[in-house]
Design an enzyme around this catalytic site. Structure first.
Site, PDB file in Angstrom:
ATOM      1  CB  CYS A  44       2.975  -2.482  16.509  1.00 40.39           C
ATOM      2  SG  CYS A  44       4.722  -2.066  16.357  1.00 40.39           S
TER       3      CYS A  44
ATOM      4  CB  CYS B 287       5.493  -5.201   9.519  1.00 38.76           C
ATOM      5  SG  CYS B 287       6.662  -4.483  10.691  1.00 38.76           S
TER       6      CYS B 287
ATOM      7  CB  CYS C  90       2.715   7.515   3.371  1.00 36.84           C
ATOM      8  SG  CYS C  90       3.089   6.311   4.652  1.00 36.84           S
TER       9      CYS C  90
ATOM     10  CB  CYS D  99       0.225  -2.117  13.323  1.00 40.38           C
ATOM     11  SG  CYS D  99       0.770  -1.985  11.627  1.00 40.38           S
TER      12      CYS D  99
ATOM     13  CD  GLU E  89      -2.620  -0.909   2.709  1.00 43.79           C
ATOM     14  OE1 GLU E  89      -2.428   0.064   3.459  1.00 43.79           O
ATOM     15  OE2 GLU E  89      -3.405  -1.828   2.969  1.00 43.79           O
TER      16      GLU E  89
ATOM     17  CB  CYS F 158      -0.303   1.548   7.328  1.00 49.64           C
ATOM     18  SG  CYS F 158       0.815   0.323   7.891  1.00 49.64           S
TER      19      CYS F 158
HETATM   20  S1  SF4 Z   1       3.471  -0.058  13.336  1.00 49.47           S
HETATM   21 FE1  SF4 Z   1       3.045  -1.818  12.013  1.00 49.47          FE
HETATM   22  S2  SF4 Z   1       4.337  -1.524  10.224  1.00 49.47           S
HETATM   23 FE2  SF4 Z   1       5.149  -0.174  11.849  1.00 49.47          FE
HETATM   24  S3  SF4 Z   1       6.695  -1.410  12.900  1.00 49.47           S
HETATM   25 FE3  SF4 Z   1       4.792  -1.748  14.019  1.00 49.47          FE
HETATM   26  S4  SF4 Z   1       3.915  -3.587  13.093  1.00 49.47           S
HETATM   27 FE4  SF4 Z   1       5.461  -2.812  11.679  1.00 49.47          FE
END
Ligand code: SF4
Length: 343
Positions: A115, A111, A104, A118, A91, A332
């Site tokens: 987190c 990832c 962006c 996210c 994206e 995101c």
């Molecule tokens: S916010 Fe999402 S994309 Fe960014 S480091 Fe944490 S898990 Fe990864």
């Protein structure tokens, strides 16, 4: 096949010499790739047919397929879903500000940082992006809107510091005066806090802005939201931030997603203010995007303003980030996840 778009101009010159071509050919090819933004050797009309054929047999030009664009009716924000050559998707988001167009970009497919708030991390990290694939997101959007992009934020899917070498090559290419020539000052890289890489980046003395995803003011609270906090404590992280500021003279930004009832109380403001003062950071407050899988809800506007005031009373400057494109799959990873679920 070699990825020609990931080569710097000097690397391209060496490649041309090795192919028995004059080094100035590198400049012509570089311009087609990074200024005229073409996606095939056939379009490079000032090269001979023989050279174009030779290039096609040695190199590939990466390209993205535009799968979907969501356009916000509120503010013109555009969210793109692109397909990479191996079928994976990423994206990118175009935000239109009065000072120019900002894109962006994603730095990885997925990832692995985990987190809790996210959507990008839900399926883990599939792979890192090549420098060319990071550039392609900007090039594709530039061609799509037919306007210049002046700011780049590496804050989409992925942890950029987990793809360090490609990130640095990407920055070299996107800021090259022979290419898009975006000023280093107009580039922001966001990290969840990979301490050794922050120090490595500081040693490169770039003029980019480093944004730290902080989201909590104590180790305990941070560990509950961000697994990286189990690896690096807040004190190690802020020491690395101070080192970055000392080495580059660039003020850091703390990104702070306000989550209702989780990290938005006056005590949290106290803790964040102390950390921000320690490293002279500016704080960006972001009402968290609701993600169905997490159940997190954004702090209300009134409480967000109270939090901002509390920081200011403690001598810390902060900005409430304007919510861009709230009416589209703004957070995101959400658009990609929805597409994967549909499949
Ligand atoms: S916010 Fe999402 S994309 Fe960014 S480091 Fe944490 S898990 Fe990864």
């Amino acid at each position: 096949m070699k990825d020609i778009k990931s080569l710097t101009l000097s690397q391209l010159k060496e490649e041309m010499t090795a192919l028995g071509e004059k080094p100035f050919r590198a400049g012509q090819i570089y311009k087609w790739l990074h200024v005229k933004l073409v996606s095939s050797f056939d379009e490079m009309t000032d090269l001979s047919a023989a050279l174009r054929e030779k290039l096609s047999s040695e190199y590939e030009i990466t390209d993205l397929k535009k799968l979907e664009v969501q356009i916000s009716k509120d503010d013109g924000t555009r969210k793109y879903l692109f397909e990479l050559s191996d079928g994976n998707t990423v994206e990118s988001v175009l935000m239109r500000y009065h000072h120019g167009n900002s894109v962006c970009i994603s730095s990885q497919v997925g990832c692995r940082m985990g987190c809790k708030f996210c959507a990008s991390t839900i399926g883990g990290c599939i792979r890192s992006l090549e420098p060319s694939e990071m550039l392609d997101q900007i090039y594709k959007i530039t061609n799509d809107i037919n306007e210049r992009v002046s700011n780049v934020v590496v804050m989409g899917m992925g942890e950029p510091m987990d793809n360090f070498d490609n990130l640095i090559r990407f920055i070299t290419l996107v800021t090259d005066e022979n290419g898009l020539n975006i000023s280093q000052r107009n580039i922001t890289v966001s990290t969840c806090g990979l301490v050794p890489e922050i120090r490595k980046l500081a040693d490169l003395h770039l003029s980019i802005t480093l944004a730290i995803s902080l989201h909590a003011g104590t180790d305990e609270k941070r560990k509950a939201l961000m697994p990286i906090a189990n690896k690096y404590s807040l004190s190690e992280l802020t020491d690395a931030c101070s080192y970055y500021f000392k080495e580059t003279g660039r003020r850091l930004t703390f990104e702070y997603a306000l989550i209702a009832g989780v990290n938005d109380k006056p005590k949290d403001a106290d803790e964040i203010a102390a950390l921000a003062r320690k490293v002279s950071a500016h704080v960006n407050l972001i009402p968290v995007n609701p993600v169905t899988e997490t159940g997190f809800k954004p702090t209300s506007g009134r409480e967000t303003n109270a939090f901002k005031q509390a920081l200011e009373q403690r001598g810390v400057n902060s900005t409430v980030r304007r919510e861009m494109g709230r009416d589209i799959d703004g957070a995101c990873g959400q658009l990609r996840k929805r597409k994967l679920d549909e499949k």
